[in-house]
Design a protein around this motif. Structure first.
Motif: not given
Length: 268
Positions: A104-105, A133-134, A251, A254
């Motif tokens: 996710k990152k 994802y970031t 996140p 975003q």
């Protein structure tokens, strides 16, 4: 603790993804670093630092990605450059593939100064598409690294004292060949294009300054200096990884941005 993607077994990989959901992408380049350092200097350093930092702040480290912006080195043997559009698309696809595995990152950790403008633009264009994802792109030196500024006899330079010291510290004996450094030191800038043609930028700015692709005084490098610098950079990176793991701001922003983009056709 094993953190390298290519060395992890499926159970280990799944455990790290589930528990941490963060992956580091070490980004280097293949380019000349004087006569005494290996072509892979930039990628070798950030991969070694990433692996050590990931042992302190657990996450997965992707294998070194060697293809960045290195057009200023294309006049030297050993350089590898892709067309800009292909370079961009490959990085975008790679990030998507990393995310497809559950991360996710994603953290891009670049060891090549020439990647900075490319990565800035890349980061902005990622706002044009939705991803799950970031992306975090690391910039600047950490506090521990900056605290060692007085250790160097010469100021930082490409393939100079500092970079040479670090490669001495992370590679096997004999990789760094200082006896092959044949240029008179210190290796100073030839010219500054901003003084030659004021108010104008050119892709030749680096070549104009350092046509040998090496700067300052590599012969002042030592393994001991390199070990101190690598340790400082590892701890600084671990601090940043910890902050990224805890971060909820990016996140959230975003998702807010995506929602507003979706409303554009409605006149928002």
């Amino acid at each position: 603790m094993q953190v390298r993607w290519e060395y992890l077994t499926p159970p280990e990989f799944k455990k790290l993804v589930k528990e941490e959901q963060i992956c580091i992408l070490p980004l280097g380049i293949l380019e000349r670093h004087g006569e005494h350092l290996p072509y892979g200097t930039d990628g070798l350093s950030v991969h070694a630092i990433a692996c050590r930092a990931a042992e302190l702040e657990p996450c997965v480290v992707f294998p070194t990605y060697w293809f960045g912006q290195g057009h200023e080195a294309s006049c030297f043997a050993g350089s590898v450059n892709f067309p800009p559009r292909l370079l961009y698309e490959m990085l975008e696809v790679l990030l998507d593939q990393i995310a497809r595995n559950g991360f996710k990152k994603i953290v891009i950790f670049s060891g090549h100064g020439g990647n900075s403008h490319f990565l800035d633009y890349f980061a902005m264009t990622q706002l044009d598409r939705e991803v799950d994802y970031t992306l975090y792109i690391l910039r600047g030196a950490g506090k521990r690294q900056l605290a060692l500024a007085d250790m160097w006899e010469t100021k930082y330079g490409h393939a100079g004292e500092e970079e040479t010291s670090q490669i001495m510290a992370i590679t096997p004996e004999g990789v760094v060949k200082l006896e092959q450094q044949v240029y008179e030191e210190p290796i100073l800038p030839r010219m500054d294009l901003t003084q030659q043609v004021p108010g104008v930028h050119s892709g030749l700015w680096w070549y104009a300054k350092y046509p040998l692709h090496v700067t300052e005084s590599p012969s002042h490098a030592t393994k001991e200096k390199g070990e101190r610098m690598i340790e400082a950079r590892v701890l600084d990176l671990a601090d940043r990884l910890r902050a990224i793991k805890e971060d909820k701001v990016l996140p959230s922003l975003q998702q807010e941005f995506y929602e507003r983009v979706r409303r554009v056709p409605e006149g928002d």
